[in-house]
Design an enzyme around this catalytic site. Structure first.
Site, PDB file in Angstrom:
ATOM      1  N   ASP A 318       0.862  -1.179   0.000  1.00  0.00           N
ATOM      2  CA  ASP A 318       0.000   0.000   0.000  1.00  0.00           C
ATOM      3  C   ASP A 318       0.905   1.238   0.000  1.00  0.00           C
ATOM      4  OD1 ASP A 318      -2.221   1.697   0.162  1.00  0.00           O
ATOM      5  OD2 ASP A 318      -3.235   0.434   1.622  1.00  0.00           O
ATOM      6  N   GLU A 524     -10.276   6.872   4.752  1.00  0.00           N
ATOM      7  CA  GLU A 524      -9.324   6.193   5.625  1.00  0.00           C
ATOM      8  C   GLU A 524      -9.408   6.666   7.079  1.00  0.00           C
ATOM      9  OE1 GLU A 524      -5.545   5.084   3.876  1.00  0.00           O
ATOM     10  OE2 GLU A 524      -6.270   5.613   1.892  1.00  0.00           O
TER      11      GLU A 524
END
Length: 637
Positions: A318, A524
């Site tokens: 990521d 997020e």
């Protein structure tokens, strides 16, 4: 003296050879045959031929992915870089056209092709609900809404994948970081809207988006081999491996505490489906499993995913995921590189700090800290995806698909997805007096709320920018207010007031009201919430409007929110999730052109004190259970 004479002879001989080669080329002689450039050769043979020609620097370059903001043709050439990405909001220019995107991607690709071996780079982007970084693209509902559609139209998700692939390819990009196949077990998680459901079986069904993105896997394909059909398709990325949706209290990037059996039965199944459908890449999760960072988990990345499941595409980190192996991030970067690459990560989404990464990796390989065999495995996987996609044959994009971006056909599909994703939670204060569908012909109606005329709120996070943004100037689309005005009869007066007071509502003689409220955009960690409440202004609007006249409340949110204390005042309640740019999908169903069909893909809690709560838990007592959804019949015209 003899040594000097020998060196001079060698230089002269080299000049003669170069001159001869130039003469052969000028005379039309065939260029040197390179097996890896021959599309008639098997992919395995091409990979083997190319890898044996590569220097260590060229191999490590293939493993590095940098952000557009630090990329240039010279950087691609000088560091042999294998990939570039656009992170959230990373664009060639504000409101860049499809053609501008193509030119930007091709410019970087030409840098990659100018290297000694001419290995094309692969450009990736977060296209998680349509081509969401790009101005004028079709923005589909987020996954939390799409999970609702699984019974009504199981093929809808595949169509959305195909439309998204075309729009991504319209901008010259061949790789999308989608789908997210997290199983969100706690709505306090800020990424819960990226998850299709709390139930892994629904998430498994939704992996049908992968053949939509990549194309249907041929019947005789080997298990685990990556696949992408043609230049209207893209390489997909199943993410985030794994357990990202099960963290304690839903805290983003936190620790998932669960047994191996629980991990495999809840969070793993959709990866099995993804691999069986030929997914090209898999992204590792920031989160930990029982205290072990997934980016450093060799047992699960290499031992299980690669060795046991035979996944043969590439594993990507990521965003700055290697850095985040330590807390604070980047605290011991060299050690993190050792752990991440050793765990089995093939491509590192370093984003910005690529020279430090490259230099450290070269040092570690030369000093036998990271074995060359691990580097070779990573490079072979990356090259396999590039060969399978045809990037070596057609590395440069053209402008032939630019009109696919925001195409009306795709917007119509998104509108269909919106209406099939809506869930009717309440319809009338008594069962025998439903409020919906609403009459199109009425003297005067009120539209109110923070989300009624706000395209940014309607789309949510991961829209144009990483966090998304409120307002109507981020991209093109139709707000719910605009959709209402288009849907009602010409004689119906539509009055809009974002935050009307109770006296105004009572005195204005409205036939009914549509109240649209919900969460602001987020992504997020910024979306992590321990209270899950509608902002105060929205609750005031519900009280002022629904306490005075008949009202339907449309909740725009990435997850269930606290609603029980206000439910008695509300006549009809609709969960619209984060519907995207096509607001007409909401009014299609409110006014009865289509019926409500959606069923909850996650339970709707009464109080946050119950969380986490999922089907089968001993304390399971939701306000609206998993699978709930009232239905209406369309009005026959």
């Amino acid at each position: 003296m003899e040594r000097q004479w020998f060196s001079t002879c060698c230089v002269l001989l080299l000049l003669v050879l170069v001159s001869c080669n130039s003469s052969f080329a000028a005379a039309g002689a065939k260029p040197l045959y390179l097996k890896y450039k021959d599309p008639k050769q098997p992919v395995g043979a091409r990979i083997k031929d190319l890898v044996k020609r590569m220097t260590l620097e060229e191999k490590i370059g293939q493993m590095v992915q940098i952000d557009l903001t630090v990329a240039s043709s010279d950087v691609m050439k000088n560091y042999y870089l294998g990939s570039v990405l656009s992170g959230g909001g990373s664009v060639p220019s504000p409101k860049a056209s499809a053609a501008a995107w193509v030119n930007t991607v091709n410019g970087l690709q030409k840098g990659a092709l100018s290297t000694r071996l001419g290995i094309p780079m692969i450009y990736g982007i977060d296209a998680v609900h349509g081509h969401n970084n790009v101005y004028n693209a079709t923005i589909f509902p987020h996954n939390v809404g799409l999970g609702v559609t699984r019974h009504e139209d199981p093929q809808l998700i595949k169509k959305i994948g195909a439309a998204t692939a075309k729009e991504v390819r319209a901008t010259g990009i061949p790789y999308a970081f989608a789908p997210c196949i997290a199983v969100c077990r706690d709505p306090r998680w800020g990424r819960c809207y990226e998850s299709y459901s709390e139930d892994h079986t629904i998430v498994q069904k939704m992996t049908e988006i992968i053949p939509g993105l990549q194309g249907d896997l041929p019947a005789n394909s080997r298990k685990g081999v990556p696949f992408a059909l043609n230049r209207t398709k893209v390489a997909a990325c199943a993410k985030h491996y794994m357990g990202d949706g099960g963290t304690t209290k839903g805290i983003n990037e936190n620790n998932t505490v669960i047994s191996m059996n629980g991990l495999m039965s809840i969070h793993m199944p959709a990866y099995l489906n993804s691999i069986s459908k030929g997914v090209a890449t898999i992204m590792v999760s920031y989160s930990s499993w029982n205290g072990k960072k997934m980016h450093a988990n060799r047992e699960l990345v290499t031992g299980f995913l690669k060795d046991k499941l035979k996944f043969r595409g590439f594993v990507i980190s990521d965003w700055q995921g290697i850095d985040r192996i330590t807390s604070p991030p980047h605290a011991n970067y060299s050690s993190s590189i050792t752990a991440g690459v050793g765990a089995g990560i093939d491509m590192i989404m370093v984003a910005y700090n690529y020279t430090e990464l490259i230099n450290d990796m070269i040092y570690q390989v030369k000093n036998r800290i990271i074995p060359v065999s691990r580097i070779d495995d990573a490079v072979k996987r990356i090259l396999r995806v590039k060969f399978v996609m045809g990037l070596f044959e057609k590395p440069l994009a053209d402008l032939s698909m630019v009109n696919e971006l925001g195409k009306q056909e795709h917007r119509d599909l998104a509108r269909e997805a919106v209406r099939k994703s809506l869930v009717l939670l309440k319809n009338g204060k008594t069962a025998d007096k439903p409020l919906l569908p609403l009459p199109k012909k009425a003297a005067k109606i009120l539209v109110a709320g923070s989300h009624a005329d706000n395209l940014g709120n309607q789309c949510g996070g991961w829209t144009i920018t990483w966090q998304g943004q409120t307002g109507n100037d981020l991209t093109s689309g139709t707000t719910i207010l605009k959709a209402v005005k288009s849907a009602v009869a010409p004689s119906t007066q539509v009055v809009y007031s974002e935050q009307p007071d109770a006296s105004f509502v009572k005195s204005s003689k409205f036939s009914y009201a549509i109240v649209v409220v919900g969460e602001p955009p987020y992504a997020e960690t910024q979306g992590d919430s321990l209270n899950l409440t509608i902002p105060a202004a929205g609750l005031t609007t519900i009280n002022n409007v629904c306490g005075s006249i008949k009202c339907v409340v449309v909740v725009i949110s990435g997850r269930p929110l606290v609603i029980e204390p206000y439910l008695a005042k509300i006549d009809a309640l609709v969960a619209a999730w984060l519907p995207g740019t096509e607001g007409q999908g909401v009014t299609d169903v409110l006014f009865g052109d289509y019926g409500f069909t959606g069923k909850l893909a996650r339970n709707w809690f009464r109080s946050v004190s119950q969380l986490p709560m999922n089907v089968g838990d001993a304390h399971y007592d939701p306000l609206f259970p998993f699978g709930f959804g009232l239905t209406t019949e369309p009005i026959k015209s």
